[in-house]
Design a protein around this motif. Structure first.
Motif, PDB file in Angstrom:
ATOM      1  N   ARG A 110     -73.194  12.179   3.753  1.00  0.00           N
ATOM      2  CA  ARG A 110     -71.496  12.165   3.048  1.00  0.00           C
ATOM      3  C   ARG A 110     -71.112  10.957   2.980  1.00  0.00           C
ATOM      4  O   ARG A 110     -71.884   9.408   3.591  1.00  0.00           O
ATOM      5  N   SER A 111     -70.279  10.603   1.998  1.00  0.00           N
ATOM      6  CA  SER A 111     -69.676   9.446   1.225  1.00  0.00           C
ATOM      7  C   SER A 111     -68.378   8.974   2.161  1.00  0.00           C
ATOM      8  O   SER A 111     -67.916   7.825   2.527  1.00  0.00           O
ATOM      9  N   GLU A 112     -67.585  10.344   2.821  1.00  0.00           N
ATOM     10  CA  GLU A 112     -66.390  10.013   3.797  1.00  0.00           C
ATOM     11  C   GLU A 112     -66.844   9.489   4.532  1.00  0.00           C
ATOM     12  O   GLU A 112     -67.899   9.402   5.516  1.00  0.00           O
ATOM     13  N   SER A 113     -65.828   8.272   4.988  1.00  0.00           N
ATOM     14  CA  SER A 113     -66.126   7.099   6.496  1.00  0.00           C
ATOM     15  C   SER A 113     -65.156   8.081   7.278  1.00  0.00           C
ATOM     16  O   SER A 113     -65.143   7.505   8.322  1.00  0.00           O
ATOM     17  N   VAL A 114     -64.469   9.003   7.010  1.00  0.00           N
ATOM     18  CA  VAL A 114     -63.199   9.509   8.307  1.00  0.00           C
ATOM     19  C   VAL A 114     -63.606  10.995   8.381  1.00  0.00           C
ATOM     20  O   VAL A 114     -64.228  11.481   7.867  1.00  0.00           O
ATOM     21  N   PHE A 115     -64.102  11.600   9.677  1.00  0.00           N
ATOM     22  CA  PHE A 115     -64.317  13.412   9.681  1.00  0.00           C
ATOM     23  C   PHE A 115     -63.587  13.458  10.975  1.00  0.00           C
ATOM     24  O   PHE A 115     -63.537  12.879  11.773  1.00  0.00           O
ATOM     25  N   ILE A 116     -62.310  14.472  10.311  1.00  0.00           N
ATOM     26  CA  ILE A 116     -62.012  14.829  11.041  1.00  0.00           C
ATOM     27  C   ILE A 116     -62.698  16.042  12.253  1.00  0.00           C
ATOM     28  O   ILE A 116     -63.455  16.883  12.026  1.00  0.00           O
ATOM     29  N   TYR A 117     -62.931  15.531  13.763  1.00  0.00           N
ATOM     30  CA  TYR A 117     -63.430  16.779  14.371  1.00  0.00           C
ATOM     31  C   TYR A 117     -62.975  17.834  15.440  1.00  0.00           C
ATOM     32  O   TYR A 117     -61.912  17.760  16.091  1.00  0.00           O
ATOM     33  N   SER A 118     -63.652  18.975  14.836  1.00  0.00           N
ATOM     34  CA  SER A 118     -62.479  20.120  15.749  1.00  0.00           C
ATOM     35  C   SER A 118     -64.280  20.889  15.433  1.00  0.00           C
ATOM     36  O   SER A 118     -64.459  22.226  15.148  1.00  0.00           O
ATOM     37  N   GLY A 119     -65.379  20.540  16.588  1.00  0.00           N
ATOM     38  CA  GLY A 119     -66.280  21.325  16.756  1.00  0.00           C
ATOM     39  C   GLY A 119     -65.847  21.805  18.522  1.00  0.00           C
ATOM     40  O   GLY A 119     -65.063  22.923  18.629  1.00  0.00           O
ATOM     41  N   PHE A 120     -66.853  22.714  18.681  1.00  0.00           N
ATOM     42  CA  PHE A 120     -66.385  23.946  19.574  1.00  0.00           C
ATOM     43  C   PHE A 120     -66.268  22.329  20.553  1.00  0.00           C
ATOM     44  O   PHE A 120     -66.882  21.899  21.307  1.00  0.00           O
ATOM     45  N   GLY A 121     -65.718  23.619  21.651  1.00  0.00           N
ATOM     46  CA  GLY A 121     -65.116  22.716  23.281  1.00  0.00           C
ATOM     47  C   GLY A 121     -65.981  22.215  23.816  1.00  0.00           C
ATOM     48  O   GLY A 121     -66.536  23.652  24.018  1.00  0.00           O
ATOM     49  N   GLY A 122     -65.973  20.952  24.386  1.00  0.00           N
ATOM     50  CA  GLY A 122     -66.164  21.251  25.620  1.00  0.00           C
ATOM     51  C   GLY A 122     -67.876  19.972  25.667  1.00  0.00           C
ATOM     52  O   GLY A 122     -68.471  19.547  26.044  1.00  0.00           O
ATOM     53  N   ALA A 123     -68.220  20.044  23.927  1.00  0.00           N
ATOM     54  CA  ALA A 123     -69.259  18.744  22.998  1.00  0.00           C
ATOM     55  C   ALA A 123     -68.585  18.065  23.386  1.00  0.00           C
ATOM     56  O   ALA A 123     -67.023  17.503  22.989  1.00  0.00           O
ATOM     57  N   LEU A 124     -69.112  16.910  24.021  1.00  0.00           N
ATOM     58  CA  LEU A 124     -68.574  15.065  23.907  1.00  0.00           C
ATOM     59  C   LEU A 124     -69.639  14.525  22.947  1.00  0.00           C
ATOM     60  O   LEU A 124     -70.672  14.735  23.525  1.00  0.00           O
ATOM     61  N   LEU A 125     -69.000  13.395  22.592  1.00  0.00           N
ATOM     62  CA  LEU A 125     -70.090  13.009  20.871  1.00  0.00           C
ATOM     63  C   LEU A 125     -70.526  12.141  22.426  1.00  0.00           C
ATOM     64  O   LEU A 125     -70.051  10.970  22.714  1.00  0.00           O
ATOM     65  N   ARG A 126     -72.006  11.890  21.676  1.00  0.00           N
ATOM     66  CA  ARG A 126     -72.829  10.640  22.355  1.00  0.00           C
ATOM     67  C   ARG A 126     -73.027   9.471  21.447  1.00  0.00           C
ATOM     68  O   ARG A 126     -72.370   9.204  20.457  1.00  0.00           O
ATOM     69  N   ARG A 127     -73.834   8.511  21.946  1.00  0.00           N
ATOM     70  CA  ARG A 127     -73.829   7.356  21.430  1.00  0.00           C
ATOM     71  C   ARG A 127     -74.225   7.398  19.818  1.00  0.00           C
ATOM     72  O   ARG A 127     -74.154   6.892  19.024  1.00  0.00           O
ATOM     73  N   ASP A 128     -75.899   7.898  20.294  1.00  0.00           N
ATOM     74  CA  ASP A 128     -76.256   7.955  18.850  1.00  0.00           C
ATOM     75  C   ASP A 128     -74.887   8.355  17.683  1.00  0.00           C
ATOM     76  O   ASP A 128     -75.156   8.072  16.907  1.00  0.00           O
ATOM     77  N   ILE A 129     -73.970   9.348  17.760  1.00  0.00           N
ATOM     78  CA  ILE A 129     -73.418  10.019  16.583  1.00  0.00           C
ATOM     79  C   ILE A 129     -72.204   8.821  16.720  1.00  0.00           C
ATOM     80  O   ILE A 129     -71.465   9.002  15.109  1.00  0.00           O
ATOM     81  N   LEU A 130     -72.096   8.679  17.612  1.00  0.00           N
ATOM     82  CA  LEU A 130     -71.224   7.219  17.365  1.00  0.00           C
ATOM     83  C   LEU A 130     -71.163   6.761  16.950  1.00  0.00           C
ATOM     84  O   LEU A 130     -69.950   5.295  16.568  1.00  0.00           O
TER      85      LEU A 130
END
Lengths: 254, 229
Positions: A109-129
């Protein structure tokens, strides 16, 4: 208005429905949605799928402005909602935000900001961050004072308020830069916090954050040093019951 | 994980259940000699802390304990406690930590008015481990992440509950009370014959009495009826 630089990662949950319906109501939409879908057995309350969410209990015509986003339909299926709002979306092959295929979709995607509304309890790890985009999340609590889980019950007991805070995600939980935060008074039906009012508070803060972004043309940070505060864990049922049954005085919106 | 709402009857059931455990005989409870001394010292401190907060709380605590209070149990001794409190300052997460020693350190800091900032940092680490895994392990290796050894030591859970109850009494922080409730749930779920060798004579009574005082006072503040109170 469609925000060309903002996408959304959504899941088939009542929180995502609250967000999208609130954004639509306020005339602000993400450019694209990446939709995560999975079976109901791993859903948390407040993240219920259409088949599990209780019927809407509060939708008064004269609802307090603080709770203006509480009148949402928690059961409308996400695909139906997205089609109705004419938002283009891409289904994710897996329901794991940290999965390589999900990350690949985001990278495309070209967007630089993603509103995050995923499933509860999931933590974003270093790879995606570390892929070079920012994830805008709305925490259900007033930061930095109330970090962690079920914080609104703790703040309800301690102060008689709920809270929500918009921040960019970082590796440390609830410690990224805060863009906007609000306190909310005790809602009309405290039993519906999990399913309705927590999502409504977050949706309100999300709308206000995006409005500020549109007005300012940039993401303005309110609290850059957000590594203090206290971390809360899932509240014990006894305390949760006292919070729900207790008498609290009504505080105004902040 | 997210408890459903069950109304006032849930609170009554909780209160009645705890009172039943509290009213059980303490005969047969033994525990390690050192822990008996810790418990005796902790009892005095708990009474002081509650009295400082409110005479009502202190009175209720005494009522709940009844004649289960320690009589003649020896103190650990100030020097021993001071040494244990000082040890905590030398601890780091870059080495392996034994939970028993850590919990003794945490108790000692409380009892000699040691460095509470350091103590609360360590307690928070234990709380994080317990809340994530629902267990307390015998050891935490370097980094203080995944535990090692047994996670079935009742003595450790009781000491953890004791530390939490004192931290709550000192700070009135709800997050300590929430974790204390979970640990007491575990302890109360175990048969007496498992608890008796591991916990001093009035050790369980003390943590349950502290928990009940905390919950009762919170419920009273919020106007929520609670069991037979």
């Amino acid at each position: 208005m469609v925000l060309s630089d903002v996408a959304m990662i959504a899941a088939d949950t009542s929180r995502s429905r609250a967000y999208l319906q609130a954004l639509a109501r306020n005339g602000i939409l993400p450019n694209r949605v990446l939709l995560m879908e999975r079976t109901a057995d791993r859903i948390h309350p407040g993240q219920d799928t259409a088949s599990e969410a209780p019927p809407q209990t509060v939708c008064a015509a004269d609802v307090d402005d603080c709770w203006s986003e509480a009148c949402f339909d928690p059961v409308e299926p996400m695909r139906v909602l997205l089609d109705r709002l004419n938002i283009s979306y891409v289904p994710c092959r897996v329901a794991d935000i940290n999965d390589a295929s999900t990350i690949s979709l985001i990278r495309q995607r070209s967007e630089s900001v993603f509103i995050y509304s995923g499933f509860g309890g999931a933590l974003l790890r270093r790879d995606i961050l570390s892929i070079g985009v920012r994830f805008l999340h709305v925490h259900g609590g007033y930061l930095p004072d109330y970090k962690g889980s079920t914080t609104n019950y703790y703040s309800l007991l301690a102060e008689g308020t709920l809270g929500a805070s918009a921040l960019f995600l970082s590796e440390e939980i609830d410690s990224g830069p805060v863009l906007l935060r609000r306190k909310f008074p005790v809602p009309a039906d405290v039993r519906a916090i999990d399913h309705i009012f927590d999502a409504a508070a977050r949706a309100k803060v999300l709308v206000d954050t995006l409005r500020a972004y549109v007005t300012n043309g940039t993401w303005e940070v309110l609290v850059s040093e957000n590594n203090c505060g206290e971390t809360y864990y899932v509240i014990h049922p006894v305390l949760k019951h006292i919070a729900i049954l207790g008498k609290t005085r009504n505080e105004p919106c902040e | 994980m997210y408890a459903p709402f069950e109304g006032g009857l849930f609170l009554s059931a909780y209160h009645d259940s705890r009172m039943r455990v509290l009213q059980r005989s303490v005969a047969g409870y033994q525990g390690a000699h050192f822990d008996s001394g810790l418990a005796a010292d902790a009892l005095l401190l708990m009474q002081e802390l509650l009295a400082a907060a409110s005479p009502v709380l202190a009175r209720r605590f005494r009522e709940l304990l009844g004649d289960r209070q320690s009589r003649g149990a020896p103190s650990c001794g100030r020097d021993a406690l001071a040494g244990l409190a000082e040890e905590l300052k030398q601890r780091t997460i870059s080495t392996r930590n034994a939970s028993l020693d850590l919990l003794h350190n945490l108790m000692a800091v409380q009892l000699v008015d040691g460095d509470f900032d350091v103590a609360s940092t360590w307690l928070d680490r234990l709380i994080q481990r317990f809340e994530v895994t629902k267990k307390i392990y015998e050891f935490y290796p370097q980094g203080f992440r995944k535990g090692e050894g047994s996670n079935c030591s009742i003595r450790l859970y009781w000491l953890f509950a004791l530390a939490l109850s004192l931290f709550w009494a000192r700070s009135n922080k709800l997050r300590y009370l929430s974790t204390l409730l979970k640990v007491c749930d575990l302890l109360c779920s175990l048969p007496e014959e498992m608890l008796q060798p591991e916990i001093p004579r009035f050790g369980l009574s003390m943590v349950l009495a502290a928990e009940l005082v905390a919950v009762e006072s919170l419920a009273a503040q919020k106007g929520v009826p609670l069991g037979s109170v």
